[in-house]
Design a protein around this motif. Structure first.
Motif, PDB file in Angstrom:
ATOM      1  N   ARG A  74      17.486  28.477   4.484  1.00 49.67           N
ATOM      2  CA  ARG A  74      18.697  28.746   3.705  1.00 49.67           C
ATOM      3  C   ARG A  74      19.915  28.144   4.387  1.00 49.67           C
ATOM      4  NH1 ARG A  74      18.371  33.605   0.125  1.00 49.67           N
ATOM      5  NH2 ARG A  74      16.176  34.168   0.136  1.00 49.67           N
ATOM      6  N   ARG A  75      20.883  27.791   3.593  1.00 51.02           N
ATOM      7  CA  ARG A  75      22.149  27.283   4.110  1.00 51.02           C
ATOM      8  C   ARG A  75      22.903  28.442   4.775  1.00 51.02           C
ATOM      9  NH1 ARG A  75      22.633  21.649   3.195  1.00 51.02           N
ATOM     10  NH2 ARG A  75      21.117  21.157   1.601  1.00 51.02           N
ATOM     11  N   PRO A  76      23.887  28.134   5.635  1.00 45.25           N
ATOM     12  CA  PRO A  76      24.662  29.213   6.261  1.00 45.25           C
ATOM     13  C   PRO A  76      25.279  30.129   5.195  1.00 45.25           C
ATOM     14  CG  PRO A  76      25.146  27.131   7.330  1.00 45.25           C
ATOM     15  CD  PRO A  76      24.298  26.814   6.127  1.00 45.25           C
ATOM     16  N   SER A  92      19.235  22.586  -1.868  1.00 42.77           N
ATOM     17  CA  SER A  92      18.041  22.226  -1.096  1.00 42.77           C
ATOM     18  C   SER A  92      18.041  22.908   0.268  1.00 42.77           C
ATOM     19  CB  SER A  92      17.972  20.709  -0.927  1.00 42.77           C
ATOM     20  OG  SER A  92      19.103  20.249  -0.218  1.00 42.77           O
ATOM     21  N   SER A  93      16.951  22.751   0.971  1.00 40.75           N
ATOM     22  CA  SER A  93      16.815  23.319   2.310  1.00 40.75           C
ATOM     23  C   SER A  93      17.911  22.787   3.234  1.00 40.75           C
ATOM     24  CB  SER A  93      15.447  22.961   2.884  1.00 40.75           C
ATOM     25  OG  SER A  93      15.334  23.405   4.215  1.00 40.75           O
ATOM     26  N   SER A  94      18.375  23.647   4.095  1.00 41.09           N
ATOM     27  CA  SER A  94      19.407  23.271   5.056  1.00 41.09           C
ATOM     28  C   SER A  94      18.853  22.351   6.146  1.00 41.09           C
ATOM     29  CB  SER A  94      19.969  24.548   5.690  1.00 41.09           C
ATOM     30  OG  SER A  94      20.901  24.262   6.680  1.00 41.09           O
ATOM     31  N   ALA A 137      27.558  23.428   5.042  1.00 38.14           N
ATOM     32  CA  ALA A 137      26.314  22.930   4.457  1.00 38.14           C
ATOM     33  C   ALA A 137      25.133  23.052   5.413  1.00 38.14           C
ATOM     34  CB  ALA A 137      26.476  21.479   4.017  1.00 38.14           C
ATOM     35  N   HIS A 138      25.413  23.040   6.728  1.00 41.19           N
ATOM     36  CA  HIS A 138      24.338  23.036   7.720  1.00 41.19           C
ATOM     37  C   HIS A 138      24.703  23.840   8.959  1.00 41.19           C
ATOM     38  CE1 HIS A 138      21.840  19.983   5.818  1.00 41.19           C
ATOM     39  NE2 HIS A 138      22.938  19.311   5.555  1.00 41.19           N
ATOM     40  N   TYR A 139      23.658  24.252   9.652  1.00 43.99           N
ATOM     41  CA  TYR A 139      23.789  24.807  10.999  1.00 43.99           C
ATOM     42  C   TYR A 139      23.816  23.627  11.978  1.00 43.99           C
ATOM     43  CZ  TYR A 139      22.220  29.215   8.923  1.00 43.99           C
ATOM     44  OH  TYR A 139      22.101  30.339   8.150  1.00 43.99           O
ATOM     45  N   PRO A 140      24.361  23.820  13.181  1.00 47.12           N
ATOM     46  CA  PRO A 140      24.327  22.735  14.174  1.00 47.12           C
ATOM     47  C   PRO A 140      22.912  22.222  14.455  1.00 47.12           C
ATOM     48  CG  PRO A 140      25.884  24.415  14.870  1.00 47.12           C
ATOM     49  CD  PRO A 140      25.157  24.965  13.657  1.00 47.12           C
ATOM     50  N   SER A 141      21.921  23.096  14.434  1.00 51.55           N
ATOM     51  CA  SER A 141      20.544  22.650  14.687  1.00 51.55           C
ATOM     52  C   SER A 141      20.034  21.733  13.572  1.00 51.55           C
ATOM     53  CB  SER A 141      19.611  23.846  14.868  1.00 51.55           C
ATOM     54  OG  SER A 141      19.653  24.686  13.733  1.00 51.55           O
ATOM     55  N   ASP A 142      20.502  21.931  12.343  1.00 47.61           N
ATOM     56  CA  ASP A 142      20.133  21.029  11.239  1.00 47.61           C
ATOM     57  C   ASP A 142      20.676  19.623  11.489  1.00 47.61           C
ATOM     58  OD1 ASP A 142      19.196  23.350   9.961  1.00 47.61           O
ATOM     59  OD2 ASP A 142      21.010  23.552   8.757  1.00 47.61           O
TER      60      ASP A 142
END
Length: 169
Positions: A74-76, A92-94, A137-142
């Motif tokens: 999931r997105r943040p 879509s997937s994060s 839209a994303h986590y830093p790990s993404d």
């Protein structure tokens, strides 16, 4: 960390990041850069542009075609993002960031052939990566995973012809 990055950008910086991201949407920025390189850089520009676009395609295939299908993240949470850009993010997937994968793939692939063009593309590539977290839209790990995929896409694209020739011919 995502909350901090999303809340930390002043409005002017937030707008600048959004403009670069919108330009990079659908790899338009990298296609435009490739067109300019191919038209103005002679043979070196055409070779760099072809390597860059092939790397973008490879990175997009890996990130969006494979990884996003395998990892349903999931997105943040929208509550973490203090601005309205959170409403305009994909479903879509994060994981991973396809924008970052494309940006790094293009930049890394063109640099060996045309170092100046690679240096010029490095700044918008970095801005795209930062914006993906800042926009929610994303986590830093993404973004980190997207960067790794971009590097791998560039490496594969630049090495594939030699590997194919060596092992199949």
């Amino acid at each position: 960390m995502t909350k901090r990055i999303a809340a930390g950008a002043p409005p002017g910086l937030h707008r600048a990041l959004s403009i670069v991201e919108e330009t990079a949407e659908g790899s338009k920025l990298w296609c435009a850069a490739a067109a300019v390189m191919a038209c103005t850089g002679g043979r070196r520009g055409r070779v760099a542009a072809a390597a860059g676009l092939a790397s973008v395609a490879t990175a997009q295939l890996i990130s969006n075609g494979v990884c996003k299908q395998l990892v349903k993240r999931r997105r943040p949470p929208k509550e973490w993002i203090p601005h309205d850009e959170v409403e305009d993010r994909p479903d879509s997937s994060s994981f991973p960031s396809g924008h970052t994968a494309a940006a790094l793939a293009f930049t890394v692939a063109i640099t060996p052939t045309w170092p100046l063009a690679g240096a010029l593309c490095a700044l918008p590539a970095a801005v795209v990566a930062v914006e993906r977290v800042q926009s929610g839209a994303h986590y830093p790990s993404d973004v980190t995973a997207g960067a790794a995929i971009g590097l791998a896409g560039a490496w594969l694209t630049r090495r594939a012809p030699r590997l194919i020739l060596r092992h199949w011919l």
